[in-house]
Scaffold this motif. Structure first.
Motif, PDB file in Angstrom:
ATOM      1  N   VAL A   1       0.922  -1.139   0.030  1.00  0.00           N
ATOM      2  CA  VAL A   1       0.027   0.090   0.034  1.00  0.00           C
ATOM      3  C   VAL A   1       0.783   1.299  -0.072  1.00  0.00           C
ATOM      4  O   VAL A   1       1.780   1.232   0.889  1.00  0.00           O
ATOM      5  CB  VAL A   1      -0.920   0.113   1.027  1.00  0.00           C
ATOM      6  N   LEU A   2       0.624   2.084  -0.916  1.00  0.00           N
ATOM      7  CA  LEU A   2       1.244   3.552  -0.678  1.00  0.00           C
ATOM      8  C   LEU A   2       0.953   4.303   0.394  1.00  0.00           C
ATOM      9  O   LEU A   2      -0.153   4.177   0.765  1.00  0.00           O
ATOM     10  CB  LEU A   2       1.063   4.351  -2.183  1.00  0.00           C
ATOM     11  N   THR A   3       1.929   5.220   0.769  1.00  0.00           N
ATOM     12  CA  THR A   3       1.830   6.006   1.934  1.00  0.00           C
ATOM     13  C   THR A   3       1.892   7.390   1.432  1.00  0.00           C
ATOM     14  O   THR A   3       2.895   7.979   0.591  1.00  0.00           O
ATOM     15  CB  THR A   3       2.486   5.790   2.928  1.00  0.00           C
ATOM     16  N   ILE A   4       0.912   8.249   1.940  1.00  0.00           N
ATOM     17  CA  ILE A   4       0.884   9.746   1.551  1.00  0.00           C
ATOM     18  C   ILE A   4       0.910  10.437   2.802  1.00  0.00           C
ATOM     19  O   ILE A   4       0.094  10.235   3.516  1.00  0.00           O
ATOM     20  CB  ILE A   4      -0.331  10.047   0.709  1.00  0.00           C
ATOM     21  N   ILE A   5       2.183  11.030   3.042  1.00  0.00           N
ATOM     22  CA  ILE A   5       2.296  11.749   4.167  1.00  0.00           C
ATOM     23  C   ILE A   5       1.965  13.195   4.106  1.00  0.00           C
ATOM     24  O   ILE A   5       2.391  13.796   3.143  1.00  0.00           O
ATOM     25  CB  ILE A   5       3.932  11.829   4.526  1.00  0.00           C
ATOM     26  N   GLY A   6       0.849  13.574   4.892  1.00  0.00           N
ATOM     27  CA  GLY A   6       0.387  14.930   4.632  1.00  0.00           C
ATOM     28  C   GLY A   6      -0.910  15.165   5.070  1.00  0.00           C
ATOM     29  O   GLY A   6      -1.098  14.694   6.448  1.00  0.00           O
ATOM     30  N   ASP A   7      -1.596  16.193   4.732  1.00  0.00           N
ATOM     31  CA  ASP A   7      -2.933  16.318   5.315  1.00  0.00           C
ATOM     32  C   ASP A   7      -4.080  16.003   4.472  1.00  0.00           C
ATOM     33  O   ASP A   7      -4.236  16.537   3.208  1.00  0.00           O
ATOM     34  CB  ASP A   7      -3.221  18.108   5.556  1.00  0.00           C
ATOM     35  N   ASP A   8      -5.042  15.067   4.874  1.00  0.00           N
ATOM     36  CA  ASP A   8      -6.037  14.467   4.095  1.00  0.00           C
ATOM     37  C   ASP A   8      -6.729  15.508   3.280  1.00  0.00           C
ATOM     38  O   ASP A   8      -7.183  15.274   2.239  1.00  0.00           O
ATOM     39  CB  ASP A   8      -6.912  13.856   5.049  1.00  0.00           C
ATOM     40  N   VAL A   9      -7.069  16.680   3.878  1.00  0.00           N
ATOM     41  CA  VAL A   9      -7.983  17.527   3.072  1.00  0.00           C
ATOM     42  C   VAL A   9      -6.994  18.929   2.587  1.00  0.00           C
ATOM     43  O   VAL A   9      -7.752  19.660   1.702  1.00  0.00           O
ATOM     44  CB  VAL A   9      -9.087  18.320   3.951  1.00  0.00           C
ATOM     45  N   ALA A  10      -5.816  18.791   2.660  1.00  0.00           N
ATOM     46  CA  ALA A  10      -4.960  19.725   1.950  1.00  0.00           C
ATOM     47  C   ALA A  10      -5.237  19.646   0.284  1.00  0.00           C
ATOM     48  O   ALA A  10      -5.228  18.773  -0.309  1.00  0.00           O
ATOM     49  CB  ALA A  10      -3.648  19.812   1.897  1.00  0.00           C
ATOM     50  N   THR A  11      -5.020  20.844  -0.235  1.00  0.00           N
ATOM     51  CA  THR A  11      -5.179  21.030  -1.898  1.00  0.00           C
ATOM     52  C   THR A  11      -4.430  20.035  -2.530  1.00  0.00           C
ATOM     53  O   THR A  11      -4.847  19.118  -3.531  1.00  0.00           O
ATOM     54  CB  THR A  11      -5.076  22.660  -2.324  1.00  0.00           C
ATOM     55  N   CYS A  12      -3.097  20.020  -2.349  1.00  0.00           N
ATOM     56  CA  CYS A  12      -2.069  19.026  -3.030  1.00  0.00           C
ATOM     57  C   CYS A  12      -2.410  17.654  -2.585  1.00  0.00           C
ATOM     58  O   CYS A  12      -2.113  16.914  -3.667  1.00  0.00           O
ATOM     59  CB  CYS A  12      -0.572  19.575  -2.590  1.00  0.00           C
ATOM     60  N   THR A  13      -2.675  17.247  -1.349  1.00  0.00           N
ATOM     61  CA  THR A  13      -3.050  15.920  -0.910  1.00  0.00           C
ATOM     62  C   THR A  13      -4.037  15.470  -1.990  1.00  0.00           C
ATOM     63  O   THR A  13      -4.122  14.226  -2.330  1.00  0.00           O
ATOM     64  CB  THR A  13      -3.293  16.063   0.374  1.00  0.00           C
ATOM     65  N   ARG A  14      -5.152  16.263  -1.998  1.00  0.00           N
ATOM     66  CA  ARG A  14      -6.316  15.696  -2.767  1.00  0.00           C
ATOM     67  C   ARG A  14      -5.919  15.579  -4.130  1.00  0.00           C
ATOM     68  O   ARG A  14      -6.715  14.936  -4.969  1.00  0.00           O
ATOM     69  CB  ARG A  14      -7.700  16.724  -2.477  1.00  0.00           C
TER      70      ARG A  14
ATOM     71  N   ILE B   1      -3.437  14.362  -5.394  1.00  0.00           N
ATOM     72  CA  ILE B   1      -3.083  12.931  -5.464  1.00  0.00           C
ATOM     73  C   ILE B   1      -4.017  12.127  -5.236  1.00  0.00           C
ATOM     74  O   ILE B   1      -4.004  11.126  -6.138  1.00  0.00           O
ATOM     75  CB  ILE B   1      -1.644  12.743  -4.376  1.00  0.00           C
ATOM     76  N   LYS B   2      -4.843  12.107  -4.366  1.00  0.00           N
ATOM     77  CA  LYS B   2      -5.899  11.400  -3.910  1.00  0.00           C
ATOM     78  C   LYS B   2      -6.701  10.986  -5.050  1.00  0.00           C
ATOM     79  O   LYS B   2      -7.363   9.754  -5.510  1.00  0.00           O
ATOM     80  CB  LYS B   2      -6.783  11.588  -2.819  1.00  0.00           C
ATOM     81  N   VAL B   3      -7.151  12.247  -6.140  1.00  0.00           N
ATOM     82  CA  VAL B   3      -7.974  11.882  -7.150  1.00  0.00           C
ATOM     83  C   VAL B   3      -7.338  11.057  -8.070  1.00  0.00           C
ATOM     84  O   VAL B   3      -8.210  10.122  -8.853  1.00  0.00           O
ATOM     85  CB  VAL B   3      -8.603  13.232  -7.685  1.00  0.00           C
ATOM     86  N   VAL B   4      -6.126  11.019  -8.314  1.00  0.00           N
ATOM     87  CA  VAL B   4      -5.513  10.196  -9.210  1.00  0.00           C
ATOM     88  C   VAL B   4      -5.614   8.673  -8.575  1.00  0.00           C
ATOM     89  O   VAL B   4      -5.696   7.816  -9.275  1.00  0.00           O
ATOM     90  CB  VAL B   4      -4.004  10.577  -9.407  1.00  0.00           C
ATOM     91  N   LEU B   5      -5.197   8.420  -7.155  1.00  0.00           N
ATOM     92  CA  LEU B   5      -5.237   7.456  -6.856  1.00  0.00           C
ATOM     93  C   LEU B   5      -6.306   6.494  -6.821  1.00  0.00           C
ATOM     94  O   LEU B   5      -6.668   5.278  -7.160  1.00  0.00           O
ATOM     95  CB  LEU B   5      -4.899   7.261  -5.287  1.00  0.00           C
ATOM     96  N   PHE B   6      -7.733   7.428  -6.841  1.00  0.00           N
ATOM     97  CA  PHE B   6      -8.983   6.517  -7.011  1.00  0.00           C
ATOM     98  C   PHE B   6      -9.350   6.284  -8.477  1.00  0.00           C
ATOM     99  O   PHE B   6     -10.000   5.399  -8.856  1.00  0.00           O
ATOM    100  CB  PHE B   6      -9.971   7.542  -6.212  1.00  0.00           C
ATOM    101  N   GLU B   7      -9.030   7.244  -9.285  1.00  0.00           N
ATOM    102  CA  GLU B   7      -9.008   7.124 -10.825  1.00  0.00           C
ATOM    103  C   GLU B   7      -8.359   5.622 -10.979  1.00  0.00           C
ATOM    104  O   GLU B   7      -8.810   4.960 -11.731  1.00  0.00           O
ATOM    105  CB  GLU B   7      -8.529   8.115 -11.657  1.00  0.00           C
ATOM    106  N   LYS B   8      -7.135   5.340 -10.626  1.00  0.00           N
ATOM    107  CA  LYS B   8      -6.247   4.276 -10.670  1.00  0.00           C
ATOM    108  C   LYS B   8      -6.768   3.292 -10.024  1.00  0.00           C
ATOM    109  O   LYS B   8      -6.222   1.818 -10.312  1.00  0.00           O
ATOM    110  CB  LYS B   8      -4.936   4.563 -10.597  1.00  0.00           C
ATOM    111  N   GLY B   9      -7.481   3.305  -8.909  1.00  0.00           N
ATOM    112  CA  GLY B   9      -7.882   1.984  -8.047  1.00  0.00           C
ATOM    113  C   GLY B   9      -6.748   1.434  -7.270  1.00  0.00           C
ATOM    114  O   GLY B   9      -6.410   0.341  -7.096  1.00  0.00           O
ATOM    115  N   VAL B  10      -6.027   2.572  -6.883  1.00  0.00           N
ATOM    116  CA  VAL B  10      -4.821   2.128  -6.093  1.00  0.00           C
ATOM    117  C   VAL B  10      -4.863   2.180  -4.496  1.00  0.00           C
ATOM    118  O   VAL B  10      -5.404   3.160  -4.082  1.00  0.00           O
ATOM    119  CB  VAL B  10      -3.454   2.999  -6.417  1.00  0.00           C
ATOM    120  N   ASP B  11      -4.534   1.268  -3.769  1.00  0.00           N
ATOM    121  CA  ASP B  11      -4.726   1.420  -2.370  1.00  0.00           C
ATOM    122  C   ASP B  11      -3.690   2.160  -1.770  1.00  0.00           C
ATOM    123  O   ASP B  11      -2.627   2.258  -2.187  1.00  0.00           O
ATOM    124  CB  ASP B  11      -4.593  -0.264  -1.773  1.00  0.00           C
TER     125      ASP B  11
END
Length: 215
Positions: A2-15, A17-27
């Motif tokens: 599982v990939l680890t993203i270090i940051g703030d869950d709701v920060a603009t730059c974290t999101r 990345i999150k949108v890409v992860l969800f588009e790709k279906g990556v845990d």
């Protein structure tokens, strides 16, 4: 793993990345920064991100920062799953159009959009006053740039062609703030506005705005 993203869950730059992860279906999991101790400015964190900014990707010890670079890495590593998001590297013209669109996002959208975000979101969050003159200048600059977006989106469905790519998704975090504080800029550009409406309702972006996947 599982990939680890270090940051703030709701920060603009974290999101971004999150949108890409969800588009790709990556845990993945989010390892939150402890703002109370200014963890992002500690020597341990600065070893990972020399500018003390968020987010950072940790892929089994491989460390990468800058949200757009992380998005490219994810889209390339998981090229064979989920939404494609990047062109075939053998397709020279598709790659060129993708890079052109990436330049447009960073040079013609991000400066004014992030400026609006600073004046209407970041500064008030920090207890600082909004500079209305600066805000208006950013609105005017973005308004002019979106004329070009309308011309581009007259020819293709998305910015790099007729398939969605990372570049389209990169607009979402700051675009969301622009729409909240200066909606007329988007609404007055019909091709851009139609593209934006479809983009912001993607399930991946809706999920990216939800809290979760926390360590």
């Amino acid at each position: 793993m599982v990939l680890t993203i270090i940051g703030d869950d709701v920060a603009t730059c974290t999101r971004r990345i999150k949108v890409v992860l969800f588009e790709k279906g990556v845990d993945f999991v989010i390892k939150p920064i402890d703002w109370t101790i200014r963890e992002h400015k500690t020597e341990a964190y600065l070893e990972k991100q020399p500018f003390g900014q968020i987010p950072v990707l940790d892929d089994e010890g491989f460390i990468l920062f800058e949200s757009r670079a992380i998005g490219r890495y994810i889209a390339t590593k998981y090229a064979n799953q989920g939404t494609k998001l990047i062109p075939d590297p053998k397709d020279l013209k598709a790659v060129a159009l993708f890079e052109q669109a990436a330049c447009v996002e960073q040079a013609d959208f991000e400066p004014a959009a992030s400026g609006i975000a600073v004046e209407k979101f970041s500064n008030p969050y920090k207890g600082l006053a909004t500079d209305e003159d600066k805000f208006q200048k950013h609105v005017e600059a973005l308004n002019a740039k979106l004329d070009g977006y309308d011309r581009m989106l007259t020819k293709t469905k998305y910015l790099a062609g007729d398939e969605i790519t990372l570049v389209d998704l990169w607009h979402l975090p700051h675009g969301e703030i622009v729409e909240k504080f200066a909606p007329e800029v988007f609404e007055s550009h019909p091709k851009f506005y139609a593209w934006w409406q479809a983009l912001k309702t993607r399930p991946s972006w809706i999920k990216a705005n939800e809290k979760g996947n926390m360590l």
